[in-house]
Design a protein around this motif. Structure first.
Motif, mmCIF file in Angstrom:
data_model
loop_
_atom_site.group_PDB
_atom_site.id
_atom_site.type_symbol
_atom_site.label_atom_id
_atom_site.label_comp_id
_atom_site.label_asym_id
_atom_site.label_seq_id
_atom_site.Cartn_x
_atom_site.Cartn_y
_atom_site.Cartn_z
ATOM 1 N N PRO A 175 0.828 -1.205 0.000
ATOM 2 C CA PRO A 175 0.000 0.000 0.000
ATOM 3 C C PRO A 175 0.866 1.262 0.000
ATOM 4 C CG PRO A 175 0.076 -0.938 2.180
ATOM 5 C CD PRO A 175 0.815 -1.882 1.299
ATOM 6 N N HIS A 176 0.307 2.309 -0.568
ATOM 7 C CA HIS A 176 0.997 3.599 -0.547
ATOM 8 C C HIS A 176 0.281 4.501 0.445
ATOM 9 C CE1 HIS A 176 3.182 7.059 -1.927
ATOM 10 N NE2 HIS A 176 2.055 7.714 -2.109
ATOM 11 N N LEU A 177 0.933 4.752 1.573
ATOM 12 C CA LEU A 177 0.301 5.559 2.618
ATOM 13 C C LEU A 177 1.016 6.897 2.734
ATOM 14 C CD1 LEU A 177 -0.143 2.840 5.402
ATOM 15 C CD2 LEU A 177 -1.807 3.598 3.729
ATOM 16 N N GLU A 178 0.211 7.939 2.882
ATOM 17 C CA GLU A 178 0.798 9.273 3.027
ATOM 18 C C GLU A 178 0.750 9.693 4.485
ATOM 19 O OE1 GLU A 178 -1.692 11.485 0.442
ATOM 20 O OE2 GLU A 178 -1.044 10.311 -1.291
ATOM 21 N N ILE A 192 3.107 -0.569 9.791
ATOM 22 C CA ILE A 192 1.790 -0.786 9.193
ATOM 23 C C ILE A 192 1.897 -1.314 7.765
ATOM 24 C CG2 ILE A 192 -0.396 0.319 8.583
ATOM 25 C CD1 ILE A 192 0.031 0.005 11.577
ATOM 26 N N ILE A 196 0.133 -4.657 6.353
ATOM 27 C CA ILE A 196 -0.915 -4.617 5.325
ATOM 28 C C ILE A 196 -0.476 -5.424 4.113
ATOM 29 C CG2 ILE A 196 -2.239 -3.134 3.780
ATOM 30 C CD1 ILE A 196 -2.255 -1.013 5.848
ATOM 31 N N GLU A 287 -5.275 0.162 -6.840
ATOM 32 C CA GLU A 287 -5.119 1.475 -6.213
ATOM 33 C C GLU A 287 -5.243 2.636 -7.194
ATOM 34 O OE1 GLU A 287 -2.156 3.514 -3.049
ATOM 35 O OE2 GLU A 287 -1.842 1.418 -3.530
ATOM 36 N N HIS A 288 -6.448 2.809 -7.719
ATOM 37 C CA HIS A 288 -6.619 3.960 -8.583
ATOM 38 C C HIS A 288 -7.775 4.807 -8.081
ATOM 39 C CE1 HIS A 288 -9.068 0.710 -10.265
ATOM 40 N NE2 HIS A 288 -9.975 1.634 -10.319
#
Lengths: 288, 77
Positions: A175-178, A192, A196, A287-288
């Motif tokens: 996942p790409h988390l900001e 995390i 994930i 993830e779009h």
């Protein structure tokens, strides 16, 4: 007549050591392949459908393509294709003859449509075999549904590798988390994100398992329930205690439940294909 | 349900699929942990790690999915 309802649902040897479900699986494959390949060859030149079977086939297949495959597999954000109406011969011609239809009319989901069609018709045929006296549903066995789900699993992931490349496929699990600040960023990245990612990998297997268990449980449970209720009808002969009224009630309930099972046979084939196409779409357009 | 909003229906079905998977993602690590405990005698570590993974990872994934879906629903997204 066996008094254990499970004996009417579980697989057993039919011809020598070959079991009932093994024979029915082959029969289902033939029952799907022969008429539908013949029909597909007639449809491929764009001839309008004639006759009840042909129209029914076209309605069923168009529904799977336009309402299930195309909206769910789609092309990410680009829904321009979704509204396009094409002739069924377009997709069929591509598969029967291996020639590509006109590039502008080819929807990204159409690559997976023949697989989903085959899956739907095969599962539907297997489910419907359970409605025929003395036959049974091969899909009421977990090993059969697990193999079907494993096929979907392979299509999902090989399809994703083919479309997004191996790197893109691996990245779809991460996942790409900001984060606004550095401590939060470190916390997310160190703790995390790996968790994930692990859950995402596990989730890929869970999706396939959920597909298999859902189909198996629905068909198996339906047939066991039907078996139990129908055995009430003959229970008085064997054990006493049941009135003729009970027998009539059991037959009526069995009939009603059979109608429900007929619906479930279609519904579960549809749900299997629907979830397969959603999972294919999720993996193809991450993830779009 | 009107004829056109195929996208609305799609969201509904996707939600159904995601919800089923999300439950599995929370429960499965716990069950795998309990199974490992029984199989290899790792008690209580299988359950502890499985429950941590399932709870933290599963819930975190659920939040990420919800956040993504929410972002998609925003106008102009």
């Amino acid at each position: 007549m066996a008094m254990d309802p499970l004996e009417h649902v579980l697989d057993h040897a039919w011809v020598g050591s070959v079991t009932k479900h093994q024979i029915l699986l082959v029969a289902a494959a033939v029952a799907v392949a022969v008429p539908f390949i013949l029909l597909a060859r007639r449809v491929k030149d764009g001839t309008p459908p004639r006759g009840a079977l042909w129209n029914f086939l076209e309605m069923l297949l168009l529904f799977i393509r336009d309402e299930v495959a195309r909206p769910n597999i789609g092309a990410g954000h680009d829904h321009a294709h979704d509204d396009a109406q094409h002739d069924i011969s377009d997709t069929l011609a591509a598969e029967v003859h291996g020639r590509a239809p006109h590039a502008a009319t080819r929807h990204p989901a159409d690559r997976y449509v023949p697989f989903l069609w085959t899956l739907f018709l095969f599962i539907l045929t297997c489910n419907l075999f359970g409605m025929v006296p003395f036959l049974g549903s091969p899909t009421a066995e977990l090993s059969v549904t697990l193999v079907l789900a494993a096929l979907v699993f392979l299509v999902i992931h090989f399809g994703s590798i083919a479309k997004n490349g191996f790197g893109g496929w691996v990245k779809s699990f991460i996942p790409h988390l900001e984060a606004d600040n550095l401590p939060m960023k470190i916390f997310l990245t160190v703790l995390i994100v790996p968790l994930i990612a692990l859950i995402e990998v596990l989730g890929a297997f869970i999706r396939a398992a959920v597909l298999a268990v859902r189909l198996f449980a629905n068909i198996f449970a339906g047939h066991v329930a039907l078996g139990v209720i129908l055995l009430f009808a003959v229970a008085d002969v064997h054990h006493g205690g049941f009135s003729p009224g009970g027998t009539v009630a059991a037959v009526l309930m069995g009939t009603a439940l059979s109608v429900l099972e007929l619906f479930v046979a279609f519904l579960q084939a549809f749900v299997f294909v629907l979830l397969s196409s959603i999972f294919i779409g999720l993996q193809l357009n991450p993830e779009h | 349900m009107s004829r056109d909003p195929g996208k609305d229906r799609r969201v509904d079905y996707r939600g159904l699929a995601l919800a089923g998977t999300a439950v599995g993602e929370i429960v499965a690590p716990i069950l795998i942990g309990v199974w490992l405990d029984g199989r290899y005698g790792w008690a209580p570590w299988g359950l502890a790690v499985g429950a941590t993974l399932g709870f933290v990872g599963g819930i975190a994934h659920l939040i990420v999915i919800a956040w993504r879906e929410n972002k998609k629903g925003e106008p102009g997204a």
